[in-house]
Design a protein around this motif. Structure first.
Motif, PDB file in Angstrom:
ATOM      1  N   MET A 161       0.827  -1.208   0.000  1.00 61.68           N
ATOM      2  CA  MET A 161       0.000   0.000   0.000  1.00 61.68           C
ATOM      3  C   MET A 161       0.864   1.261   0.000  1.00 61.68           C
ATOM      4  O   MET A 161       0.525   2.268  -0.632  1.00 61.68           O
ATOM      5  N   TYR A 164       1.984   1.764  -3.531  1.00 62.73           N
ATOM      6  CA  TYR A 164       0.873   2.303  -4.330  1.00 62.73           C
ATOM      7  C   TYR A 164       0.702   3.796  -4.059  1.00 62.73           C
ATOM      8  O   TYR A 164       0.514   4.597  -4.983  1.00 62.73           O
ATOM      9  N   GLY A 165       0.761   4.180  -2.779  1.00 61.76           N
ATOM     10  CA  GLY A 165       0.602   5.586  -2.425  1.00 61.76           C
ATOM     11  C   GLY A 165       1.689   6.457  -3.028  1.00 61.76           C
ATOM     12  O   GLY A 165       1.424   7.562  -3.515  1.00 61.76           O
ATOM     13  N   THR A 170      -1.120   9.266  -3.615  1.00 61.72           N
ATOM     14  CA  THR A 170      -2.314   9.230  -2.782  1.00 61.72           C
ATOM     15  C   THR A 170      -1.899   9.067  -1.324  1.00 61.72           C
ATOM     16  O   THR A 170      -0.766   8.675  -1.023  1.00 61.72           O
ATOM     17  N   ILE A 172      -1.138   7.662   2.116  1.00 64.51           N
ATOM     18  CA  ILE A 172      -0.828   6.330   2.643  1.00 64.51           C
ATOM     19  C   ILE A 172      -1.724   6.005   3.836  1.00 64.51           C
ATOM     20  O   ILE A 172      -2.170   4.862   4.001  1.00 64.51           O
ATOM     21  N   ARG A 174      -4.826   6.969   4.327  1.00 66.90           N
ATOM     22  CA  ARG A 174      -6.139   6.565   3.798  1.00 66.90           C
ATOM     23  C   ARG A 174      -6.075   5.170   3.186  1.00 66.90           C
ATOM     24  O   ARG A 174      -7.031   4.389   3.291  1.00 66.90           O
ATOM     25  N   LEU A 175      -4.957   4.853   2.549  1.00 67.95           N
ATOM     26  CA  LEU A 175      -4.806   3.521   1.950  1.00 67.95           C
ATOM     27  C   LEU A 175      -4.812   2.442   3.027  1.00 67.95           C
ATOM     28  O   LEU A 175      -5.429   1.380   2.855  1.00 67.95           O
ATOM     29  N   TYR A 364      -8.879   4.782  -3.783  1.00 64.39           N
ATOM     30  CA  TYR A 364      -8.523   3.966  -2.618  1.00 64.39           C
ATOM     31  C   TYR A 364      -9.235   2.618  -2.668  1.00 64.39           C
ATOM     32  O   TYR A 364      -8.673   1.592  -2.277  1.00 64.39           O
ATOM     33  N   ALA A 367      -7.262   0.608  -5.029  1.00 62.49           N
ATOM     34  CA  ALA A 367      -6.034   0.076  -4.436  1.00 62.49           C
ATOM     35  C   ALA A 367      -6.294  -1.275  -3.772  1.00 62.49           C
ATOM     36  O   ALA A 367      -5.466  -2.191  -3.856  1.00 62.49           O
ATOM     37  N   THR A 371      -4.767  -4.860  -4.940  1.00 63.55           N
ATOM     38  CA  THR A 371      -3.996  -5.660  -3.991  1.00 63.55           C
ATOM     39  C   THR A 371      -4.523  -7.079  -3.882  1.00 63.55           C
ATOM     40  O   THR A 371      -3.746  -8.040  -3.803  1.00 63.55           O
ATOM     41  N   THR A 428     -14.255   2.116   1.506  1.00 61.94           N
ATOM     42  CA  THR A 428     -14.199   3.590   1.540  1.00 61.94           C
ATOM     43  C   THR A 428     -14.808   4.203   2.795  1.00 61.94           C
ATOM     44  O   THR A 428     -14.502   5.352   3.128  1.00 61.94           O
ATOM     45  N   ARG A 439      -8.585  13.116  -1.898  1.00 61.91           N
ATOM     46  CA  ARG A 439      -7.395  12.321  -2.109  1.00 61.91           C
ATOM     47  C   ARG A 439      -6.351  12.653  -1.056  1.00 61.91           C
ATOM     48  O   ARG A 439      -5.396  11.974  -0.868  1.00 61.91           O
TER      49      ARG A 439
END
Length: 439
Positions: A161, A164-165, A170, A172, A174-175, A364, A367, A371, A428, A439
């Motif tokens: 994650m 990805y962020g 984006t 991290i 929130r991820l 998100y 993501a 994953t 979410t 975001r």
């Protein structure tokens, strides 16, 4: 040359280079520099070192080696075995409790280590022999550990994650929040299947009758695992409570894991500490090289107008957005069969994110979907890293048997993707409730 034709040429060349066995980071560098020299000329070469190191010049990147250090400390100790033993003692009277113990230990250990292979190795070394000894078939013993190990890239704190962020710019935090509820849901689905499978195959009675633990035996092991559980809770509180950034939290978490390992497991010998630091450095450098090379790869795609053309072409397709999402899932699934999650995310996320957002999907939520697709790739051939880890632990169990045992859990992951598509709030709601929209 037409950008879409150039995109196809880049895709074919990248596939051939990566399938040659060359390390992913080096392969991306070769492709990026080669295409830039051919189509942009050698005048662009002086910019490349600045772009590569600029991708790593971020405070957020510091979280990666710190979380890896945190995981290396846990993986080098007996924390995995103690987690497994504690859950086994408390769940021994539950039908299928031994399999549930393994999955629960995988979920907790993966949250500490963030590594799927490390989780498989740590829990599998004790869990697989114990399940086989108590009469569980090899498919259940090997498949449950292989699948449980995949939870390490979804349940926070997750290195995947973080990557990805960084690649999509984006949040991290929130991820991590977005992955928490789906991670728990997937763990519950794995456990539900294990209970049903154990009952259906008639092993529940064997598990219940084989071993019994006293209350003293149940409580005496808790002091060895509670410190690590407290560290997980503290890390999550610091992240979600706004107390510290992910990088700061990772640094403090790594320090406390190291202190806990020294105090609880007496790991103060210089040799053991050196092995921990060596493994951390090796894995961190590998991931950071891929991140830097992927940044250069993204620059090459953008400078040759490939990214913009692909996004424009996809947005012009007159298809339902869920059909589009279906094609993207197939692409991610196939990519995960052949490439490690880090490589797939760094190469595809910057391209797919504009398309996802323009189609009205939450980045998100996506993501989490991405994953889970990567989790499937970890237990499916031809790469299927977790399959080979399990085979290394129990070489007398054939790869086909491990794969057969893992397939029901692959079905659980596919069902989880469908559920998340129908109820996206599972991913979410928590970040929106705790952090707010945006975001």
């Amino acid at each position: 040359m037409d950008p879409l034709l150039l995109a196809a040429l880049v895709g074919i060349s990248t596939t051939l280079v990566l399938f040659s066995g060359i390390p992913v980071g080096i392969g991306l560098l070769v492709i990026s520099v080669g295409f830039i020299m051919v189509f942009d000329g050698v005048g662009s070469l002086p910019l490349l070192p600045e772009i590569l190191f600029g991708k790593l010049d971020s405070f957020e990147v510091l979280a990666i080696p710190m979380f890896i250090l945190m995981g290396a400390v846990v993986a080098s100790s007996r924390a995995g075995g103690d987690l497994y033993s504690a859950l086994d003692r408390w769940l021994t009277r539950v039908p299928g409790g031994l399999v549930i113990s393994n999955l629960g230990a995988c979920a907790i250990f993966s949250a500490l280590s963030g590594s799927s292979p490390a989780t498989c190795a740590a829990i599998g070394k004790m869990g697989i022999p114990a399940m086989r000894e108590r009469g569980f078939p090899d498919t259940v013993a090997a498949g449950s550990i292989a699948a449980g190990g995949t939870l390490g890239i979804l349940i926070p704190p997750s290195v995947t994650m973080i990557i990805y962020g960084i690649s999509t710019e984006t949040s991290i935090g929130r991820l991590f929040l977005a992955g928490l509820m789906p991670g728990l849901m997937l763990t519950a689905m794995f456990m539900a299947w294990s209970i049903y499978s154990t009952w259906r195959q008639g092993h529940a009675g064997t598990a219940l009758a084989s071993v019994s633990y006293s209350w003293k035996e149940k409580f005496e092991i808790l002091p060895r695992i509670l410190p690590f559980l407290v560290i997980i809770a503290a890390v999550l509180f610091a992240l979600y409570g706004g107390v510290a950034t992910p990088s700061e939290t990772a640094g403090v978490g790594a320090l406390f894991c190291l202190l806990t390992a020294v105090v609880v497991y007496r790991m103060w010998q210089p040799t053991k500490l050196w092995h921990i630091l060596r493994d951390t450095t090796r894995e961190s450098v590998m991931i950071l090289l891929i991140i830097g090379a992927a940044g250069l790869f993204s620059y090459m795609l953008s400078s040759l107008y490939i990214t913009q053309s692909i996004a424009h072409w996809i947005s012009d397709l007159d298809v339902n957005r869920w059909v589009l999402m279906g094609f993207i899932n197939v692409f991610l699934l196939i990519s995960g069969f052949f490439l490690p999650p880090v490589a797939v995310i760094l190469m595809s996320a910057p391209i797919l994110l504009p398309v996802i957002v323009s189609a009205g999907f939450d980045p998100y939520w996506f993501a989490v979907i991405l994953t889970i697709n990567m989790e499937i790739g970890l237990i499916t051939p031809p790469v299927g890293l977790n399959l080979y880890v399990i085979n290394g632990i129990a070489p007398d169990i054939r790869l086909q048997t491990i794969l057969k045992g893992a397939m029901p859990y692959v079905a659980c992951m596919i069902v989880a993707i469908v559920i998340l598509c129908i109820f996206p709030d599972i991913a979410t709601w928590l970040p929106n409730a705790m952090i707010g929209g945006g975001r």
